[in-house]
Design a protein around this motif. Structure first.
Motif, short mmCIF file in Angstrom:
data_model
loop_
_atom_site.label_atom_id
_atom_site.label_comp_id
_atom_site.label_asym_id
_atom_site.label_seq_id
_atom_site.Cartn_x
_atom_site.Cartn_y
_atom_site.Cartn_z
N HIS A 91 34.85 33.05 34.43
CA HIS A 91 35.80 32.02 34.04
C HIS A 91 36.90 32.56 33.13
O HIS A 91 37.62 31.78 32.50
N ALA A 92 37.04 33.88 33.04
CA ALA A 92 38.05 34.46 32.16
C ALA A 92 39.44 34.03 32.60
O ALA A 92 39.76 34.00 33.80
N ASP A 93 40.29 33.72 31.63
CA ASP A 93 41.65 33.27 31.90
C ASP A 93 42.53 34.48 32.24
O ASP A 93 42.65 35.41 31.44
N PRO A 94 43.16 34.52 33.43
CA PRO A 94 44.02 35.65 33.79
C PRO A 94 45.14 35.88 32.79
O PRO A 94 45.55 37.02 32.57
N ARG A 95 45.63 34.81 32.17
CA ARG A 95 46.71 34.98 31.19
C ARG A 95 46.21 35.72 29.94
O ARG A 95 46.93 36.54 29.38
N GLN A 96 44.99 35.41 29.54
CA GLN A 96 44.43 36.14 28.39
C GLN A 96 44.20 37.61 28.72
O GLN A 96 44.41 38.49 27.87
N ARG A 98 45.96 39.36 30.85
CA ARG A 98 47.28 39.99 30.85
C ARG A 98 47.75 40.26 29.42
O ARG A 98 48.31 41.32 29.12
N THR A 99 47.49 39.32 28.54
CA THR A 99 47.87 39.51 27.14
C THR A 99 47.10 40.67 26.51
O THR A 99 47.66 41.48 25.76
N PRO A 124 44.33 41.27 37.27
CA PRO A 124 43.09 41.27 36.49
C PRO A 124 42.03 42.23 37.04
O PRO A 124 41.11 42.62 36.31
#
Length: 616
Positions: A91-96, A98-99, A124
């Motif tokens: 469930h990891a957020d792709p935006r996180q 990338r950050t 990712p």
């Protein structure tokens, strides 16, 4: 960076990271397996993983790992960077993610232009690595010697240039790539090469690795002791490196016992040693010379002339193993005749829990080392079931071979035999190796001598410019291991020689001003090595050049001179020598026993895959 298929390769600066992108399989395999994205290369560089994970020679490198040196000369199979599946929550957020990748790039001061290009292609599922130029004191010293000045450059085949159907010249597989990305990699210090130049793992190799990693991590039946056997040039050393690197992914340390005195891993040749390995070794032996936990200088690259002393040395070193972590034992490639009998003795002496037998499919080199066969077969110094002893030993030596509990029969080993059939080209063909074994031994000595170079000095200091230690004759005993030398000629033998710096328990007592000579070769700890640069007969001093720390030198009280020679290039290829070269002359009486000229090491066949090296 290995881009996705079909993507355009923009030019990058020297500090630009390379990204490995892959789509992981649905069920990650429990063992190493080839993944879609990989980079096989020759050269040297420093690797830092910024995001994701990659594998090099079995060792998994993630963002938590410190920078690692990668050394891939053409003398050995090329290293490969393989992308690994991302280990993160589903469930990891792709935006996180990338950050996190962008923050890692900034933390390592990657230029903005390079960051933008990397993040434009970020996924990712990819891995981002930073490859930097690698320059150490040891590599500078090696490259300063004319025979090794192109050590990390790829070797181009001498095969005829292929032609396309239209008659134009076609690029060979081993020819360096000329793309923009290859130019960036060349600036770092590496050159991509064909995957066939890398490590090829057969199915039997993967199965053996899987079993060994499992038993080392579980330890249901105690701490494993793994002995790797096989003929010359079958890949034992490479298998050991890969296995230990795999184990370091799960364990803090692994013990390694070197019993192959001709091709040692962490020491100069002629040693039996026990090392505690806590870091991966990602290069050939001459790039990671280090001080073992226990070491004995045997003094020769073959034990055929004195197998009994070899067995005593192995037993002495093995006694330091505490059975707290897994042990990997490397053995010699001498597996025929008395060599096979000696190997049988080694199995009975060291009592491994697992024996890895490496051989080609037709078993030309040696018969299967099953526990039943070893139980029945006679050894060189031990007897099999209903067999007579091969050679006689004194009673005390024979008694010492019995199990400590005194309950079990020492000739009835219990271990699991794992067969490994290497499938790389020229497997088991000792005469067709990339580099002759004598050259590899010289390179190990040169790698050891590279430790004499100051780490904070950019230029290479010739060895003749370094200040040696002065050692009084009365402070150390002296022994020539491999031959008998008259006392009147002993100093001629010692001068300009390679010596083991050892520690014997006996106190050195000198009644005269002359050297202290031992009548027998002791089995004792070796703390390192040195070159006797000169002998001062007036002041009764040895002048010894060595990288051994002063605090360890204080305990040295014995010099052992063996049949290991200083590489010729140390005498003839150093810079700054004016006039006549010391210890090298053309005006010599060849009728003197033991005399001879420096020879070019060209006694191995020239083939397309051989490493061109001239030690004149």
């Amino acid at each position: 960076m290995v881009p996705p298929a079909g993507a355009q390769r923009p030019a990058r600066s020297r500090s630009a990271p390379r990204r490995l992108r892959l789509t992981p399989p649905r069920f990650p395999p429990p063992l190493p397996a080839p993944f879609p994205q990989a980079l096989t290369f020759s050269g040297k560089c420093r690797l830092t993983c910024l995001y994701g994970a990659v594998r090099v020679l079995g060792f998994a490198v993630g963002p938590h790992q410190p920078p690692l040196p990668l050394l891939s000369p053409p003398t050995h199979c090329a290293l490969s960077l393989e992308a690994l599946p991302a280990a993160r929550a589903s469930h990891a957020d792709p935006r996180q993610l990338r950050t996190a990748a962008r923050s890692a790039l900034r933390a390592h001061r990657v230029r903005r232009q390079a960051r933008v290009k990397v993040m434009a292609r970020f996924s990712p599922e990819c891995a981002v690595v930073l490859l930097e130029h690698l320059d150490t004191a040891v590599t500078r010293f090696l490259l300063s010697l004319p025979p090794l000045c192109r050590l990390f450059e790829p070797q181009v085949s001498r095969a005829p240039t292929p032609r396309r159907p239209d008659g134009r010249r076609a690029q060979r597989e081993d020819e360096p790539d000329v793309t923009a990305e290859a130019a960036v990699l060349a600036a770092v210090g590496i050159v991509p090469c064909s995957p066939e130049r890398g490590l090829l793992l057969s199915d039997s190799t993967l199965r053996a690795l899987q079993e060994l990693v499992r038993v080392c991590c579980v330890e249901d039946e105690g701490v494993p002791v793994i002995m790797v056997c096989g003929p010359k040039s079958i890949g034992k050393s490479t298998f050991n490196r890969y296995l230990i690197n795999l184990l370091l992914n799960h364990l803090p340390s692994v013990e390694y016992m070197e019993c192959d005195i001709g091709q040692t891993e962490f020491t100069p040749p002629g040693c039996v040693s026990l090392s505690n390995v806590t870091e991966p070794f990602l290069g050939p032996p001459f790039t990671h010379q280090r001080t073992p936990r226990k070491m004995v200088y045997y003094g020769q690259t073959s034990c055929e002339q004195d197998t009994e002393r070899y067995i005593d040395v192995v037993k002495y070193v093995f006694s330091s193993y505490r059975k707290e972590v897994p042990l990997v034992i490397n053995t010699m490639g001498w597996v025929k005749g008395e060599g096979l009998l000696l190997l049988t003795d080694m199995i009975r002496l060291l009592s491994p829990t697992h024996v890895v037998q490496m051989d080609v499919y037709d078993w030309k080199a040696m018969a299967p080392l099953t526990p039943e066969n070893v139980h029945l077969a006679p050894g060189l110094y031990t007897k099999g079931k209903q067999q007579a002893k091969g050679k006689r030993m004194d009673l005390s030596a024979a008694e010492s071979w019995k199990c400590s509990e005194g309950e079990e029969d020492a000739s009835a080993p219990e271990y699991k035999l794992l067969y490994v059939h290497p499938e790389f080209p020229r497997a088991g063909a000792a005469g067709e190796a990339r580099v002759h074994s004598s050259i590899l031994r010289d390179m190990s000595i040169l790698g050891y001598l590279g430790q004499l170079q100051p780490p904070d000095v950019a230029s290479v200091l010739p060895l003749h410019s370094l200040v040696p230690y002065q050692v009084p004759f009365s402070a150390v005993a002296l022994r020539v291991i491999h031959t008998d030398v008259a006392p009147t000629n002993i100093m001629y033998a010692v001068n300009a020689s390679w010596v083991g710096l050892c520690r014997i328990p006996d106190e050195i007592r000198c009644q005269t001003a002359g050297p202290v000579l031992l009548t027998q070769t002791p089995i004792c700890d070796c703390l390192g090595f040195g070159i006797v640069r000169g002998v001062d007969m007036e002041k009764h001093l040895y002048h010894i050049l060595t990288p051994v720390p002063p605090e360890n030198l204080r305990t040295v009280n014995c010099l052992l001179l063996g049949n290991i020679a200083i590489p010729n290039c140390i005498f003839v290829s150093q810079e700054g020598i004016e006039g006549e070269i010391p210890y090298v002359t053309s005006d010599y009486n060849y009728s003197i026993l033991g005399s001879g000229k420096l020879r070019k090491k060209k006694h191995f066949k020239k083939r397309e895959h051989t490493f061109q090296c001239d030690y004149t």
